[in-house]
Design an enzyme around this catalytic site. Sequence first.
Site, PDB file in Angstrom:
ATOM      1  N   LEU A 402       0.829  -1.201   0.000  1.00  0.00           N
ATOM      2  CA  LEU A 402       0.000   0.000   0.000  1.00  0.00           C
ATOM      3  C   LEU A 402       0.868   1.256   0.000  1.00  0.00           C
ATOM      4  CD1 LEU A 402      -2.788  -0.926   2.588  1.00  0.00           C
ATOM      5  CD2 LEU A 402      -2.757  -1.287   0.101  1.00  0.00           C
ATOM      6  N   CYS A 403       0.374   2.309  -0.618  1.00  0.00           N
ATOM      7  CA  CYS A 403       1.131   3.568  -0.641  1.00  0.00           C
ATOM      8  C   CYS A 403       0.823   4.375   0.611  1.00  0.00           C
ATOM      9  CB  CYS A 403       0.826   4.362  -1.910  1.00  0.00           C
ATOM     10  SG  CYS A 403      -0.924   4.616  -2.209  1.00  0.00           S
ATOM     11  N   LEU A 404       1.050   3.753   1.740  1.00  0.00           N
ATOM     12  CA  LEU A 404       0.868   4.364   3.061  1.00  0.00           C
ATOM     13  C   LEU A 404       2.129   4.104   3.874  1.00  0.00           C
ATOM     14  CD1 LEU A 404      -2.736   3.082   3.880  1.00  0.00           C
ATOM     15  CD2 LEU A 404      -2.123   5.402   3.174  1.00  0.00           C
TER      16      LEU A 404
END
Length: 473
Positions: A402-404
Amino acid sequence: MTAAASPGLPAKMHALVREFIAAPGAVEDAVTEFGSPAHLVFPQVFADNLERLRAVLGARVPGFRICYAHKVNQSRAFVATARAAGIGIDVASAAELDSALKAGFGPERIEVTGPKGEGFVRELLGSGVTINVDNLWELERIAALAQTRVPVLVRVCGFSGTPVSRFGVPLARVDAVLELLAARRDRIDFRGFAFHLDSGEPAERVRAVETCLVLTERAYAAGLSPSVIDIGGGFRQVFTADADAFDAYVHALRESLMGRGEPMTWGGNTFGFHLDDGAVHGTPVFHKYANIVSADRMLADLLDTGLDSQGGRTFAQTVGENLLDVWLEPGKALVDHAGITVGRVEFVKETADGNTLVNLDLSRDAVTPADQEVMVDPILVPARAATGPNSGVVGVFLAGRLCLERDLITNHKVWLPRLPAPGDLVVFPNTAAYHMDLSAARASMHPVPPKLAVARRSGTFSVCRDVDWHEVH
Protein backbone atom coordinates in the site's frame (compact mmCIF):
# COMPACT_ATOMS: atom_id res chain seq x y z
CA MET A 1 26.00 -7.36 12.25
CA THR A 2 27.74 -10.61 11.41
CA ALA A 3 25.78 -13.83 10.99
CA ALA A 4 26.88 -14.99 14.43
CA ALA A 5 25.85 -11.71 16.05
CA SER A 6 22.53 -11.28 14.21
CA PRO A 7 19.65 -11.74 16.66
CA GLY A 8 17.01 -14.12 15.38
CA LEU A 9 13.44 -15.05 16.25
CA PRO A 10 13.06 -18.64 15.05
CA ALA A 11 9.45 -19.75 14.80
CA LYS A 12 8.09 -22.93 16.32
CA MET A 13 6.49 -24.95 13.54
CA HIS A 14 4.58 -28.19 13.30
CA ALA A 15 6.64 -30.88 11.56
CA LEU A 16 4.06 -31.15 8.75
CA VAL A 17 4.29 -27.43 7.96
CA ARG A 18 8.06 -27.45 8.14
CA GLU A 19 8.21 -30.37 5.72
CA PHE A 20 5.88 -28.62 3.29
CA ILE A 21 7.99 -25.45 3.26
CA ALA A 22 11.16 -27.49 2.83
CA ALA A 23 9.76 -29.68 0.04
CA PRO A 24 11.41 -28.52 -3.22
CA GLY A 25 8.99 -26.37 -5.17
CA ALA A 26 5.98 -27.01 -2.91
CA VAL A 27 5.38 -23.39 -1.86
CA GLU A 28 6.17 -21.96 -5.29
CA ASP A 29 3.91 -24.48 -7.04
CA ALA A 30 1.01 -23.53 -4.74
CA VAL A 31 1.24 -19.79 -5.43
CA THR A 32 1.95 -20.36 -9.12
CA GLU A 33 -1.30 -22.31 -9.44
CA PHE A 34 -3.51 -20.26 -7.16
CA GLY A 35 -1.81 -16.86 -7.03
CA SER A 36 0.27 -14.79 -4.63
CA PRO A 37 -0.16 -13.72 -1.93
CA ALA A 38 -2.01 -16.62 -0.31
CA HIS A 39 -2.95 -18.06 3.06
CA LEU A 40 -2.31 -21.79 3.47
CA VAL A 41 -4.12 -23.79 6.15
CA PHE A 42 -3.29 -27.28 7.41
CA PRO A 43 -6.38 -29.15 8.70
CA GLN A 44 -4.25 -32.09 9.83
CA VAL A 45 -2.43 -29.80 12.26
CA PHE A 46 -5.82 -28.61 13.55
CA ALA A 47 -6.73 -32.26 14.16
CA ASP A 48 -3.47 -32.88 16.04
CA ASN A 49 -4.10 -29.86 18.29
CA LEU A 50 -7.62 -31.08 18.99
CA GLU A 51 -6.47 -34.55 19.99
CA ARG A 52 -4.02 -33.12 22.52
CA LEU A 53 -6.79 -31.13 24.20
CA ARG A 54 -9.11 -34.13 24.12
CA ALA A 55 -6.45 -36.30 25.74
CA VAL A 56 -6.04 -33.85 28.61
CA LEU A 57 -9.79 -33.65 29.25
CA GLY A 58 -10.45 -37.35 28.74
CA ALA A 59 -7.86 -38.29 31.35
CA ARG A 60 -9.30 -35.96 33.99
CA VAL A 61 -13.03 -35.29 33.73
CA PRO A 62 -15.99 -37.58 32.99
CA GLY A 63 -17.79 -35.12 30.73
CA PHE A 64 -16.59 -32.33 28.47
CA ARG A 65 -17.42 -30.48 25.29
CA ILE A 66 -15.04 -28.66 22.96
CA CYS A 67 -16.46 -26.04 20.59
CA TYR A 68 -14.20 -24.62 17.91
CA ALA A 69 -14.32 -20.81 18.03
CA HIS A 70 -15.19 -20.08 14.40
CA LYS A 71 -14.23 -16.40 14.64
CA VAL A 72 -10.52 -17.24 14.83
CA ASN A 73 -10.45 -18.15 11.14
CA GLN A 74 -13.04 -18.25 8.36
CA SER A 75 -11.50 -21.35 6.78
CA ARG A 76 -14.03 -23.89 5.55
CA ALA A 77 -11.44 -26.63 5.94
CA PHE A 78 -11.09 -25.95 9.67
CA VAL A 79 -14.87 -25.97 10.14
CA ALA A 80 -15.18 -29.22 8.18
CA THR A 81 -12.39 -30.79 10.24
CA ALA A 82 -14.13 -29.82 13.47
CA ARG A 83 -17.42 -31.30 12.27
CA ALA A 84 -15.77 -34.55 11.18
CA ALA A 85 -14.00 -34.82 14.53
CA GLY A 86 -17.32 -34.73 16.36
CA ILE A 87 -16.79 -31.56 18.37
CA GLY A 88 -19.05 -28.52 18.59
CA ILE A 89 -18.65 -25.05 17.16
CA ASP A 90 -18.86 -21.62 18.75
CA VAL A 91 -20.30 -18.93 16.48
CA ALA A 92 -20.62 -15.21 17.11
CA SER A 93 -22.67 -13.90 14.20
CA ALA A 94 -25.50 -14.85 11.88
CA ALA A 95 -22.99 -15.48 9.06
CA GLU A 96 -20.92 -17.82 11.25
CA LEU A 97 -24.11 -19.64 12.27
CA ASP A 98 -24.99 -20.09 8.60
CA SER A 99 -21.46 -21.36 7.92
CA ALA A 100 -21.76 -23.94 10.70
CA LEU A 101 -25.17 -25.17 9.56
CA LYS A 102 -24.01 -25.48 5.94
CA ALA A 103 -20.98 -27.47 7.13
CA GLY A 104 -23.33 -30.01 8.70
CA PHE A 105 -23.37 -29.06 12.37
CA GLY A 106 -26.66 -29.88 14.05
CA PRO A 107 -28.05 -27.25 16.42
CA GLU A 108 -27.21 -29.41 19.43
CA ARG A 109 -23.52 -28.97 18.55
CA ILE A 110 -23.68 -25.18 18.12
CA GLU A 111 -23.09 -22.57 20.80
CA VAL A 112 -23.64 -18.87 20.14
CA THR A 113 -21.44 -16.44 22.06
CA GLY A 114 -20.71 -12.73 22.06
CA PRO A 115 -23.06 -9.72 22.15
CA LYS A 116 -26.32 -10.17 20.23
CA GLY A 117 -28.86 -7.63 19.03
CA GLU A 118 -32.61 -8.05 18.94
CA GLY A 119 -32.65 -9.46 15.42
CA PHE A 120 -30.06 -12.14 16.14
CA VAL A 121 -31.75 -13.14 19.40
CA ARG A 122 -35.04 -13.63 17.58
CA GLU A 123 -33.29 -15.72 14.92
CA LEU A 124 -31.78 -17.99 17.56
CA LEU A 125 -34.99 -18.69 19.46
CA GLY A 126 -36.45 -22.05 18.58
CA SER A 127 -33.34 -23.05 16.62
CA GLY A 128 -32.10 -25.49 19.26
CA VAL A 129 -28.65 -23.92 19.59
CA THR A 130 -27.22 -23.09 23.01
CA ILE A 131 -27.12 -19.35 23.66
CA ASN A 132 -24.22 -18.13 25.77
CA VAL A 133 -25.85 -15.01 27.21
CA ASP A 134 -23.71 -11.88 27.34
CA ASN A 135 -25.89 -9.56 29.45
CA LEU A 136 -29.08 -9.22 31.45
CA TRP A 137 -30.95 -7.48 28.62
CA GLU A 138 -30.26 -10.45 26.36
CA LEU A 139 -31.56 -12.88 28.98
CA GLU A 140 -34.68 -10.77 29.48
CA ARG A 141 -35.40 -10.76 25.74
CA ILE A 142 -35.01 -14.54 25.58
CA ALA A 143 -37.40 -14.95 28.50
CA ALA A 144 -39.93 -12.61 26.91
CA LEU A 145 -39.79 -13.95 23.36
CA ALA A 146 -39.15 -17.70 23.70
CA GLN A 147 -42.02 -20.03 22.77
CA THR A 148 -40.13 -23.21 23.65
CA ARG A 149 -37.37 -23.90 26.18
CA VAL A 150 -34.09 -22.36 25.11
CA PRO A 151 -30.77 -23.85 26.29
CA VAL A 152 -28.74 -21.07 27.89
CA LEU A 153 -25.37 -20.47 29.50
CA VAL A 154 -24.76 -17.22 31.37
CA ARG A 155 -21.39 -15.55 30.96
CA VAL A 156 -20.23 -13.66 34.03
CA CYS A 157 -17.46 -11.14 34.62
CA GLY A 158 -15.94 -8.95 37.32
CA PHE A 159 -13.73 -11.52 39.02
CA SER A 160 -11.38 -10.35 41.75
CA GLY A 161 -8.00 -9.28 40.42
CA THR A 162 -9.14 -9.36 36.79
CA PRO A 163 -9.34 -6.30 34.51
CA VAL A 164 -12.83 -4.98 33.76
CA SER A 165 -14.34 -6.60 30.68
CA ARG A 166 -17.04 -5.29 28.37
CA PHE A 167 -18.45 -8.81 28.07
CA GLY A 168 -20.58 -10.79 30.50
CA VAL A 169 -22.96 -10.13 33.38
CA PRO A 170 -21.23 -8.41 36.34
CA LEU A 171 -21.17 -10.54 39.45
CA ALA A 172 -23.14 -7.83 41.24
CA ARG A 173 -26.11 -8.58 38.92
CA VAL A 174 -26.15 -12.35 39.38
CA ASP A 175 -29.05 -12.19 41.88
CA ALA A 176 -31.23 -10.68 39.15
CA VAL A 177 -30.08 -13.41 36.76
CA LEU A 178 -30.95 -16.21 39.18
CA GLU A 179 -34.32 -14.66 39.92
CA LEU A 180 -35.19 -14.47 36.22
CA LEU A 181 -33.93 -17.99 35.51
CA ALA A 182 -36.01 -19.40 38.38
CA ALA A 183 -39.12 -17.48 37.35
CA ARG A 184 -38.90 -18.48 33.67
CA ARG A 185 -37.63 -22.03 33.89
CA ASP A 186 -40.51 -23.01 31.61
CA ARG A 187 -38.83 -21.04 28.81
CA ILE A 188 -35.14 -21.16 29.77
CA ASP A 189 -33.12 -24.35 30.13
CA PHE A 190 -30.25 -23.02 32.26
CA ARG A 191 -27.13 -25.14 31.71
CA GLY A 192 -24.55 -23.28 33.75
CA PHE A 193 -22.19 -20.36 34.13
CA ALA A 194 -19.47 -19.39 31.67
CA PHE A 195 -16.47 -17.10 31.55
CA HIS A 196 -13.86 -16.11 29.00
CA LEU A 197 -10.61 -14.38 29.89
CA ASP A 198 -8.26 -12.69 27.45
CA SER A 199 -5.51 -13.02 30.03
CA GLY A 200 -3.38 -16.15 30.08
CA GLU A 201 -2.53 -15.71 33.75
CA PRO A 202 -3.31 -19.00 35.55
CA ALA A 203 -4.26 -17.31 38.83
CA GLU A 204 -6.98 -15.26 37.13
CA ARG A 205 -8.48 -18.35 35.53
CA VAL A 206 -8.45 -20.23 38.84
CA ARG A 207 -10.30 -17.37 40.55
CA ALA A 208 -12.88 -17.41 37.76
CA VAL A 209 -13.36 -21.17 38.16
CA GLU A 210 -13.82 -20.88 41.92
CA THR A 211 -16.32 -18.06 41.47
CA CYS A 212 -18.36 -20.05 38.96
CA LEU A 213 -18.45 -23.02 41.32
CA VAL A 214 -19.82 -20.76 44.07
CA LEU A 215 -22.42 -19.39 41.64
CA THR A 216 -23.38 -22.93 40.72
CA GLU A 217 -24.11 -23.66 44.38
CA ARG A 218 -26.26 -20.53 44.52
CA ALA A 219 -28.14 -21.71 41.44
CA TYR A 220 -28.82 -25.08 43.09
CA ALA A 221 -30.17 -23.22 46.12
CA ALA A 222 -32.49 -21.26 43.82
CA GLY A 223 -33.99 -24.52 42.55
CA LEU A 224 -32.07 -24.59 39.28
CA SER A 225 -30.10 -27.54 37.89
CA PRO A 226 -26.93 -26.31 36.17
CA SER A 227 -24.71 -29.05 34.76
CA VAL A 228 -21.91 -27.12 33.04
CA ILE A 229 -18.91 -24.96 33.90
CA ASP A 230 -17.79 -23.22 30.72
CA ILE A 231 -14.16 -22.01 30.90
CA GLY A 232 -14.14 -20.28 27.51
CA GLY A 233 -11.02 -20.03 25.39
CA GLY A 234 -8.04 -17.72 25.45
CA PHE A 235 -5.48 -20.52 25.67
CA ARG A 236 -2.12 -19.23 24.58
CA GLN A 237 -0.18 -20.08 21.46
CA VAL A 238 3.51 -20.92 21.35
CA PHE A 239 5.19 -18.90 18.61
CA THR A 240 8.87 -19.10 19.44
CA ALA A 241 11.03 -22.17 18.91
CA ASP A 242 13.79 -20.83 21.17
CA ALA A 243 12.96 -18.87 24.30
CA ASP A 244 16.60 -17.93 24.80
CA ALA A 245 16.82 -16.55 21.27
CA PHE A 246 13.67 -14.53 21.88
CA ASP A 247 15.14 -13.09 25.08
CA ALA A 248 18.38 -12.31 23.24
CA TYR A 249 16.47 -10.45 20.53
CA VAL A 250 14.55 -8.40 23.09
CA HIS A 251 17.83 -7.60 24.87
CA ALA A 252 19.40 -6.45 21.58
CA LEU A 253 16.30 -4.38 20.85
CA ARG A 254 16.48 -2.68 24.25
CA GLU A 255 20.17 -1.97 23.68
CA SER A 256 19.41 -0.44 20.28
CA LEU A 257 16.75 1.81 21.83
CA MET A 258 19.48 3.06 24.15
CA GLY A 259 21.63 3.91 21.13
CA ARG A 260 23.94 0.95 21.59
CA GLY A 261 24.43 -1.33 18.61
CA GLU A 262 22.70 -1.33 15.26
CA PRO A 263 19.28 0.40 15.03
CA MET A 264 16.58 -2.27 14.98
CA THR A 265 13.30 -0.37 14.61
CA TRP A 266 11.64 1.65 11.89
CA GLY A 267 10.80 5.28 12.50
CA GLY A 268 11.74 5.30 16.17
CA ASN A 269 9.14 2.66 17.10
CA THR A 270 9.66 1.53 20.72
CA PHE A 271 7.02 -1.26 20.78
CA GLY A 272 5.65 -0.09 24.11
CA PHE A 273 9.00 0.40 25.82
CA HIS A 274 9.87 3.85 27.12
CA LEU A 275 13.17 5.49 27.96
CA ASP A 276 13.62 7.05 31.37
CA ASP A 277 16.74 8.00 33.33
CA GLY A 278 19.02 6.22 30.91
CA ALA A 279 17.14 2.91 31.02
CA VAL A 280 14.46 1.09 29.02
CA HIS A 281 11.25 0.36 30.93
CA GLY A 282 7.85 -1.17 30.24
CA THR A 283 6.28 -4.26 28.71
CA PRO A 284 6.54 -4.69 24.93
CA VAL A 285 3.37 -4.91 22.87
CA PHE A 286 4.59 -8.25 21.49
CA HIS A 287 4.87 -9.95 24.89
CA LYS A 288 2.54 -12.81 23.81
CA TYR A 289 5.33 -14.12 21.59
CA ALA A 290 7.39 -14.91 24.70
CA ASN A 291 4.98 -17.61 25.86
CA ILE A 292 6.36 -21.17 25.94
CA VAL A 293 3.43 -22.90 27.71
CA SER A 294 1.33 -24.92 25.26
CA ALA A 295 -2.47 -24.86 25.35
CA ASP A 296 -2.78 -28.52 26.40
CA ARG A 297 -0.35 -27.98 29.26
CA MET A 298 -2.18 -24.83 30.30
CA LEU A 299 -5.47 -26.74 30.34
CA ALA A 300 -3.95 -29.64 32.27
CA ASP A 301 -2.50 -27.27 34.85
CA LEU A 302 -5.90 -25.63 35.34
CA LEU A 303 -7.70 -28.94 35.79
CA ASP A 304 -5.02 -30.18 38.20
CA THR A 305 -5.03 -27.05 40.36
CA GLY A 306 -6.14 -27.54 43.95
CA LEU A 307 -8.93 -25.12 44.87
CA ASP A 308 -8.88 -23.50 48.29
CA SER A 309 -12.65 -23.08 48.21
CA GLN A 310 -13.03 -26.84 47.65
CA GLY A 311 -10.79 -28.02 50.45
CA GLY A 312 -7.83 -28.49 48.15
CA ARG A 313 -9.61 -30.79 45.72
CA THR A 314 -8.59 -30.13 42.16
CA PHE A 315 -10.86 -28.48 39.65
CA ALA A 316 -11.17 -31.80 37.80
CA GLN A 317 -12.07 -33.68 41.00
CA THR A 318 -14.64 -31.06 41.94
CA VAL A 319 -16.53 -31.13 38.64
CA GLY A 320 -16.43 -34.93 38.63
CA GLU A 321 -17.83 -35.22 42.14
CA ASN A 322 -20.60 -32.71 41.33
CA LEU A 323 -21.50 -34.30 37.97
CA LEU A 324 -20.59 -31.14 36.07
CA ASP A 325 -19.36 -31.10 32.48
CA VAL A 326 -16.51 -28.83 31.42
CA TRP A 327 -17.13 -26.85 28.25
CA LEU A 328 -14.57 -24.75 26.43
CA GLU A 329 -14.32 -22.78 23.18
CA PRO A 330 -10.71 -22.83 21.98
CA GLY A 331 -9.86 -21.03 18.78
CA LYS A 332 -6.20 -20.04 18.83
CA ALA A 333 -5.29 -23.32 20.51
CA LEU A 334 -6.85 -25.37 17.71
CA VAL A 335 -5.28 -23.47 14.81
CA ASP A 336 -1.88 -22.92 16.46
CA HIS A 337 0.79 -23.68 13.82
CA ALA A 338 -1.97 -24.67 11.37
CA GLY A 339 -1.51 -21.84 8.90
CA ILE A 340 1.09 -19.82 7.02
CA THR A 341 0.93 -16.78 4.76
CA VAL A 342 3.04 -16.47 1.61
CA GLY A 343 3.97 -13.35 -0.32
CA ARG A 344 6.28 -12.68 -3.24
CA VAL A 345 9.17 -10.18 -3.26
CA GLU A 346 8.42 -7.40 -5.76
CA PHE A 347 11.53 -5.28 -5.35
CA VAL A 348 14.29 -4.30 -2.91
CA LYS A 349 15.35 -0.71 -2.26
CA GLU A 350 17.59 1.37 -0.02
CA THR A 351 16.06 4.16 2.08
CA ALA A 352 17.51 7.58 2.74
CA ASP A 353 18.90 6.48 6.10
CA GLY A 354 20.63 3.44 4.62
CA ASN A 355 18.13 0.77 5.61
CA THR A 356 17.06 -1.97 3.22
CA LEU A 357 13.36 -2.36 2.39
CA VAL A 358 12.01 -5.57 0.88
CA ASN A 359 8.63 -4.84 -0.71
CA LEU A 360 6.14 -7.71 -0.90
CA ASP A 361 2.90 -8.18 -2.80
CA LEU A 362 0.85 -8.23 0.40
CA SER A 363 0.03 -5.80 3.20
CA ARG A 364 0.51 -5.79 6.93
CA ASP A 365 -3.17 -6.50 7.55
CA ALA A 366 -2.79 -9.86 5.76
CA VAL A 367 -0.38 -11.25 8.33
CA THR A 368 -1.20 -9.56 11.64
CA PRO A 369 -4.33 -8.16 13.29
CA ALA A 370 -4.54 -4.44 14.00
CA ASP A 371 -1.41 -2.99 15.60
CA GLN A 372 0.32 -6.22 16.61
CA GLU A 373 3.87 -6.90 15.51
CA VAL A 374 4.82 -10.34 14.14
CA MET A 375 7.78 -11.32 16.31
CA VAL A 376 8.90 -14.52 14.63
CA ASP A 377 11.21 -14.66 11.66
CA PRO A 378 9.72 -15.17 8.22
CA ILE A 379 11.27 -17.82 5.99
CA LEU A 380 12.87 -16.88 2.71
CA VAL A 381 12.14 -19.36 -0.09
CA PRO A 382 14.29 -18.52 -3.14
CA ALA A 383 12.61 -18.68 -6.50
CA ARG A 384 13.58 -21.67 -8.62
CA ALA A 385 15.11 -19.32 -11.14
CA ALA A 386 17.23 -17.49 -8.55
CA THR A 387 20.79 -17.12 -9.85
CA GLY A 388 22.25 -14.16 -7.97
CA PRO A 389 25.21 -14.45 -5.58
CA ASN A 390 24.57 -15.17 -1.92
CA SER A 391 25.05 -11.86 -0.10
CA GLY A 392 25.19 -13.48 3.33
CA VAL A 393 23.04 -12.53 6.33
CA VAL A 394 21.34 -9.15 5.93
CA GLY A 395 19.06 -7.08 8.14
CA VAL A 396 15.96 -5.75 6.38
CA PHE A 397 12.53 -4.28 6.95
CA LEU A 398 9.61 -5.91 5.12
CA ALA A 399 7.28 -3.42 3.46
CA GLY A 400 3.73 -3.84 2.21
CA ARG A 401 2.18 -2.91 -1.12
CA LEU A 402 0.00 0.00 0.00
CA CYS A 403 1.13 3.57 -0.64
CA LEU A 404 0.87 4.36 3.06
CA GLU A 405 3.82 4.96 5.37
CA ARG A 406 2.23 2.75 8.00
CA ASP A 407 2.14 -0.31 5.75
CA LEU A 408 5.33 -1.79 7.17
CA ILE A 409 4.90 -5.53 7.62
CA THR A 410 7.76 -5.48 10.13
CA ASN A 411 8.59 -2.41 12.15
CA HIS A 412 11.47 -4.37 13.63
CA LYS A 413 14.55 -5.40 11.68
CA VAL A 414 14.53 -8.96 10.38
CA TRP A 415 17.74 -10.83 9.54
CA LEU A 416 17.48 -13.08 6.50
CA PRO A 417 20.09 -15.60 5.28
CA ARG A 418 20.69 -13.52 2.15
CA LEU A 419 19.36 -10.43 0.39
CA PRO A 420 16.04 -11.32 -1.25
CA ALA A 421 15.49 -10.77 -4.95
CA PRO A 422 12.32 -10.11 -6.96
CA GLY A 423 10.42 -13.37 -7.39
CA ASP A 424 11.57 -14.91 -4.12
CA LEU A 425 8.86 -15.98 -1.68
CA VAL A 426 8.56 -15.00 1.97
CA VAL A 427 6.64 -17.31 4.31
CA PHE A 428 5.13 -15.98 7.55
CA PRO A 429 4.65 -18.84 10.05
CA ASN A 430 1.68 -19.41 12.35
CA THR A 431 -0.81 -16.91 10.94
CA ALA A 432 -4.00 -18.98 11.22
CA ALA A 433 -5.19 -17.48 14.53
CA TYR A 434 -6.88 -14.15 13.68
CA HIS A 435 -3.89 -12.96 11.60
CA MET A 436 -5.52 -13.94 8.30
CA ASP A 437 -8.97 -12.45 8.77
CA LEU A 438 -9.31 -10.00 11.64
CA SER A 439 -7.96 -6.92 9.86
CA ALA A 440 -8.19 -8.10 6.26
CA ALA A 441 -9.01 -5.19 3.94
CA ARG A 442 -9.34 -4.40 0.25
CA ALA A 443 -7.40 -1.14 0.30
CA SER A 444 -6.37 0.14 -3.15
CA MET A 445 -8.79 -2.49 -4.49
CA HIS A 446 -6.32 -5.29 -3.80
CA PRO A 447 -8.24 -8.54 -3.24
CA VAL A 448 -8.03 -10.37 0.07
CA PRO A 449 -5.49 -13.23 -0.30
CA PRO A 450 -7.18 -16.56 -1.06
CA LYS A 451 -7.07 -19.46 1.37
CA LEU A 452 -5.62 -22.77 0.28
CA ALA A 453 -5.84 -26.06 2.17
CA VAL A 454 -2.82 -28.36 2.34
CA ALA A 455 -2.86 -32.09 3.09
CA ARG A 456 -0.29 -34.84 3.09
CA ARG A 457 -1.34 -38.29 1.93
CA SER A 458 1.11 -41.19 1.50
CA GLY A 459 4.04 -38.82 1.79
CA THR A 460 2.76 -36.47 -0.92
CA PHE A 461 1.39 -32.94 -0.41
CA SER A 462 -1.70 -31.75 -2.19
CA VAL A 463 -3.14 -28.24 -2.27
CA CYS A 464 -6.68 -27.13 -3.08
CA ARG A 465 -8.80 -24.06 -2.58
CA ASP A 466 -10.09 -23.89 0.96
CA VAL A 467 -13.69 -23.73 -0.29
CA ASP A 468 -13.15 -27.03 -2.10
CA TRP A 469 -11.86 -28.90 0.94
CA HIS A 470 -13.59 -32.03 2.18
CA GLU A 471 -12.54 -33.95 5.26
CA VAL A 472 -11.95 -37.03 3.09
CA HIS A 473 -9.60 -34.99 0.85
